[in-house]
Motif scaffolding. Sequence first.
Motif, PDB file in Angstrom:
ATOM      1  N   GLU A   1       1.115  -1.035  -0.117  1.00  0.00           N
ATOM      2  CA  GLU A   1      -0.092   0.011   0.458  1.00  0.00           C
ATOM      3  C   GLU A   1       1.125   1.185   0.103  1.00  0.00           C
ATOM      4  OE1 GLU A   1      -3.027  -0.125   2.959  1.00  0.00           O
ATOM      5  OE2 GLU A   1      -3.390  -2.118   2.584  1.00  0.00           O
ATOM      6  N   GLY A   2       2.339   0.572  -0.142  1.00  0.00           N
ATOM      7  CA  GLY A   2       2.822   1.935   0.303  1.00  0.00           C
ATOM      8  C   GLY A   2       2.678   3.059   1.778  1.00  0.00           C
ATOM      9  N   VAL A   3       2.319   2.466   2.687  1.00  0.00           N
ATOM     10  CA  VAL A   3       1.792   3.486   3.749  1.00  0.00           C
ATOM     11  C   VAL A   3       2.765   2.468   5.086  1.00  0.00           C
ATOM     12  CG1 VAL A   3      -0.156   3.689   5.202  1.00  0.00           C
ATOM     13  CG2 VAL A   3      -0.639   3.960   2.997  1.00  0.00           C
ATOM     14  N   TYR A   4       3.026   3.512   5.821  1.00  0.00           N
ATOM     15  CA  TYR A   4       3.307   3.284   7.738  1.00  0.00           C
ATOM     16  C   TYR A   4       2.397   3.917   8.079  1.00  0.00           C
ATOM     17  CZ  TYR A   4       6.579   2.870  11.217  1.00  0.00           C
ATOM     18  OH  TYR A   4       7.401   2.901  12.878  1.00  0.00           O
ATOM     19  N   ARG A   5       2.038   2.571   9.124  1.00  0.00           N
ATOM     20  CA  ARG A   5       0.960   2.965   9.559  1.00  0.00           C
ATOM     21  C   ARG A   5       0.920   2.871  11.145  1.00  0.00           C
ATOM     22  NH1 ARG A   5      -2.561   0.392   6.641  1.00  0.00           N
ATOM     23  NH2 ARG A   5      -3.233   2.060   5.240  1.00  0.00           N
ATOM     24  N   VAL A   6       0.748   3.777  11.891  1.00  0.00           N
ATOM     25  CA  VAL A   6       1.239   3.503  13.649  1.00  0.00           C
ATOM     26  C   VAL A   6       0.196   4.341  14.069  1.00  0.00           C
ATOM     27  CG1 VAL A   6       4.107   3.265  13.346  1.00  0.00           C
ATOM     28  CG2 VAL A   6       3.090   5.489  13.446  1.00  0.00           C
ATOM     29  N   PRO A   7      -0.088   3.986  15.759  1.00  0.00           N
ATOM     30  CA  PRO A   7      -0.733   4.366  16.628  1.00  0.00           C
ATOM     31  C   PRO A   7      -0.577   5.595  17.174  1.00  0.00           C
ATOM     32  CG  PRO A   7      -0.553   2.257  17.675  1.00  0.00           C
ATOM     33  CD  PRO A   7      -0.399   2.456  15.819  1.00  0.00           C
ATOM     34  N   TYR A   8       0.541   6.477  16.740  1.00  0.00           N
ATOM     35  CA  TYR A   8       0.828   7.566  17.025  1.00  0.00           C
ATOM     36  C   TYR A   8       1.174   8.498  16.046  1.00  0.00           C
ATOM     37  CZ  TYR A   8       5.216   4.867  16.947  1.00  0.00           C
ATOM     38  OH  TYR A   8       5.844   4.205  15.914  1.00  0.00           O
ATOM     39  N   GLY A   9       0.625  10.012  16.501  1.00  0.00           N
ATOM     40  CA  GLY A   9       1.690  10.884  15.181  1.00  0.00           C
ATOM     41  C   GLY A   9       2.657  11.714  15.534  1.00  0.00           C
ATOM     42  N   GLU A  10       3.426  12.760  14.805  1.00  0.00           N
ATOM     43  CA  GLU A  10       4.380  12.872  14.495  1.00  0.00           C
ATOM     44  C   GLU A  10       5.510  13.025  15.756  1.00  0.00           C
ATOM     45  OE1 GLU A  10       6.283  14.009  11.715  1.00  0.00           O
ATOM     46  OE2 GLU A  10       5.457  12.138  11.531  1.00  0.00           O
ATOM     47  N   ALA A  11       5.151  13.879  16.813  1.00  0.00           N
ATOM     48  CA  ALA A  11       5.798  14.120  17.488  1.00  0.00           C
ATOM     49  C   ALA A  11       6.540  12.023  18.646  1.00  0.00           C
ATOM     50  CB  ALA A  11       4.873  14.694  19.442  1.00  0.00           C
ATOM     51  N   GLY A  12       6.361  11.890  17.886  1.00  0.00           N
ATOM     52  CA  GLY A  12       5.949  10.506  18.254  1.00  0.00           C
ATOM     53  C   GLY A  12       7.800  10.103  17.538  1.00  0.00           C
ATOM     54  N   ALA A  13       8.577  10.287  17.769  1.00  0.00           N
ATOM     55  CA  ALA A  13      10.052  10.160  17.486  1.00  0.00           C
ATOM     56  C   ALA A  13      10.733   8.974  18.136  1.00  0.00           C
ATOM     57  CB  ALA A  13      11.006  11.440  17.185  1.00  0.00           C
TER      58      ALA A  13
ATOM     59  N   LEU B   1      12.984   1.160  -0.773  1.00  0.00           N
ATOM     60  CA  LEU B   1      12.398   0.550  -1.766  1.00  0.00           C
ATOM     61  C   LEU B   1      12.133   1.532  -2.737  1.00  0.00           C
ATOM     62  CD1 LEU B   1       9.964  -0.330   1.681  1.00  0.00           C
ATOM     63  CD2 LEU B   1      11.811  -1.520   0.734  1.00  0.00           C
ATOM     64  N   GLU B   2      12.596   2.787  -2.553  1.00  0.00           N
ATOM     65  CA  GLU B   2      12.553   2.994  -3.988  1.00  0.00           C
ATOM     66  C   GLU B   2      11.051   3.276  -4.439  1.00  0.00           C
ATOM     67  OE1 GLU B   2      15.670   1.105  -6.972  1.00  0.00           O
ATOM     68  OE2 GLU B   2      16.527   1.997  -5.811  1.00  0.00           O
ATOM     69  N   PHE B   3      10.162   3.635  -3.764  1.00  0.00           N
ATOM     70  CA  PHE B   3       9.155   4.288  -3.683  1.00  0.00           C
ATOM     71  C   PHE B   3       8.476   4.603  -2.783  1.00  0.00           C
ATOM     72  CE2 PHE B   3       8.147  -0.535  -2.461  1.00  0.00           C
ATOM     73  CZ  PHE B   3       7.597  -0.260  -1.525  1.00  0.00           C
ATOM     74  N   GLU B   4       7.537   5.470  -3.094  1.00  0.00           N
ATOM     75  CA  GLU B   4       6.911   6.262  -2.158  1.00  0.00           C
ATOM     76  C   GLU B   4       6.511   6.209  -0.941  1.00  0.00           C
ATOM     77  OE1 GLU B   4       3.797  10.603  -1.797  1.00  0.00           O
ATOM     78  OE2 GLU B   4       4.031   9.880  -3.610  1.00  0.00           O
ATOM     79  N   VAL B   5       6.387   5.976  -0.081  1.00  0.00           N
ATOM     80  CA  VAL B   5       5.866   5.296   1.346  1.00  0.00           C
ATOM     81  C   VAL B   5       5.083   6.579   2.494  1.00  0.00           C
ATOM     82  CG1 VAL B   5       5.955   4.336   3.234  1.00  0.00           C
ATOM     83  CG2 VAL B   5       7.231   3.718   1.439  1.00  0.00           C
ATOM     84  N   ARG B   6       4.294   6.686   2.431  1.00  0.00           N
ATOM     85  CA  ARG B   6       3.690   7.878   3.671  1.00  0.00           C
ATOM     86  C   ARG B   6       3.549   7.284   4.794  1.00  0.00           C
ATOM     87  NH1 ARG B   6      -0.803   6.271   0.844  1.00  0.00           N
ATOM     88  NH2 ARG B   6      -3.001   6.349   2.071  1.00  0.00           N
ATOM     89  N   ALA B   7       3.527   8.254   5.582  1.00  0.00           N
ATOM     90  CA  ALA B   7       3.235   8.157   7.025  1.00  0.00           C
ATOM     91  C   ALA B   7       1.530   8.431   7.859  1.00  0.00           C
ATOM     92  CB  ALA B   7       4.149   8.170   7.781  1.00  0.00           C
ATOM     93  N   GLU B   8       0.936   6.891   8.408  1.00  0.00           N
ATOM     94  CA  GLU B   8      -0.295   7.169   8.714  1.00  0.00           C
ATOM     95  C   GLU B   8      -0.564   7.165   9.458  1.00  0.00           C
ATOM     96  OE1 GLU B   8      -4.033   4.796   6.908  1.00  0.00           O
ATOM     97  OE2 GLU B   8      -3.636   6.130   5.192  1.00  0.00           O
ATOM     98  N   SER B   9      -1.583   7.652  10.681  1.00  0.00           N
ATOM     99  CA  SER B   9      -1.741   7.708  12.052  1.00  0.00           C
ATOM    100  C   SER B   9      -3.502   7.210  12.302  1.00  0.00           C
ATOM    101  CB  SER B   9      -1.607   8.580  12.842  1.00  0.00           C
ATOM    102  OG  SER B   9      -1.854   8.639  13.794  1.00  0.00           O
ATOM    103  N   ILE B  10      -3.012   5.801  12.699  1.00  0.00           N
ATOM    104  CA  ILE B  10      -5.081   5.048  12.961  1.00  0.00           C
ATOM    105  C   ILE B  10      -5.207   5.652  14.169  1.00  0.00           C
ATOM    106  CG2 ILE B  10      -4.413   3.601  11.092  1.00  0.00           C
ATOM    107  CD1 ILE B  10      -4.591   1.522  13.796  1.00  0.00           C
ATOM    108  N   SER B  11      -6.525   5.191  14.635  1.00  0.00           N
ATOM    109  CA  SER B  11      -6.819   6.096  15.527  1.00  0.00           C
ATOM    110  C   SER B  11      -6.301   5.151  16.952  1.00  0.00           C
ATOM    111  CB  SER B  11      -8.013   5.655  15.312  1.00  0.00           C
ATOM    112  OG  SER B  11      -9.171   4.126  15.788  1.00  0.00           O
ATOM    113  N   LEU B  12      -6.385   5.078  18.100  1.00  0.00           N
ATOM    114  CA  LEU B  12      -6.502   3.715  19.209  1.00  0.00           C
ATOM    115  C   LEU B  12      -7.564   3.227  19.256  1.00  0.00           C
ATOM    116  CD1 LEU B  12      -4.574   6.475  21.772  1.00  0.00           C
ATOM    117  CD2 LEU B  12      -3.446   4.459  20.655  1.00  0.00           C
ATOM    118  N   LYS B  13      -8.380   3.545  18.632  1.00  0.00           N
ATOM    119  CA  LYS B  13     -10.098   2.682  18.711  1.00  0.00           C
ATOM    120  C   LYS B  13      -9.480   1.918  17.725  1.00  0.00           C
ATOM    121  CE  LYS B  13     -15.135   3.013  18.643  1.00  0.00           C
ATOM    122  NZ  LYS B  13     -15.251   1.649  17.329  1.00  0.00           N
ATOM    123  N   SER B  14      -9.428   1.977  16.291  1.00  0.00           N
ATOM    124  CA  SER B  14      -8.938   1.335  15.664  1.00  0.00           C
ATOM    125  C   SER B  14      -7.517   0.034  15.700  1.00  0.00           C
ATOM    126  CB  SER B  14      -9.170   1.712  14.399  1.00  0.00           C
ATOM    127  OG  SER B  14      -9.890   2.559  13.869  1.00  0.00           O
TER     128      SER B  14
END
Length: 287
Positions: free
Chosen positions: A153-165, A213-226
């Motif tokens: 899918e080209g998505v890196y999906r985690v349940p927290y946002g940009e502050a989560g370094a 990986l030589e293709f675009e991957v975007r970060a996406e935050s999923i809800s804690l509920k999900s």
Amino acid sequence: MILVTGAGGKTGQAVVRALIGQEEPVRALVRRQEQVMDLQSLGASDAVVADLLDGAEVARAMDGVRAVYLVAPNVHPDETRIGVIAIAAGRKATVERFVYHSVLHPQTREMPHHWQKLGVEEMLLESGLNFTILQPAAYMQNLLPLWDTVVSEGVYRVPYGEAGALSLVDLEDVAEAASKVLTDPGHGDAIYELAGPEPLSPAEIARVLSRSLEFEVRAESISLKSWTEQARAVGMSDYSVDALVRMFRYYDRSGLRGSPRVLEWLLERSPTTLSEFVDRTQRSRAR
């Protein structure tokens, strides 16, 4: 002989492999009989089935070993009691070295599984054992369950946002450091923070994935509920769900950052970068 507990899990197996690479005899403690052959195939000299909450079984596992590497099951509700039992057994067996696999920033009381590890650390300080405490950051290997989604899918999906370094660390580096403190002199009464080269936010991790990986991957935050619904659907315990939700909330506010300098000193080289880890994973999956 060195005893590695939790040897059926990814951390325990990595430490077993590192010790065997140094030609150290290893006794692997596992929870289930079907794990015995796996550890023997890795080269463990001995593999025993034991419950870390059973003092008699733990004492038998420590009989005749010179060093112990204590890894508790991941996000375990009774980790403090596991520590009590293991430390008592280590004292009775008069082990020469006791190494505890803790976590980066165990003093963070908002994360209960971190806080439990701090209690075990405190007991070690008072135990009289020749101890070393390792405090690793979150593993780079935590990306692996997400790998198929990243690729498809080209998505890196985690349940927290940009502050989560997070200062992600390669488990192979952690295992190498563990094998050194278990076998080299001079690591008694020490607490070592093991962190990767730099803290990376989800967006920065996605950029590393994109380059490698030589293709675009975007970060996406999923809800804690999900995330919670998915975790419960696969049978995760109430304690684990609650502890991890609280961890993700903490990540969302503060991240989990650490310094790489101690790990660099232990390894006598720079810790593995995320880019190197991704490239290595790509090569292994292409075989």
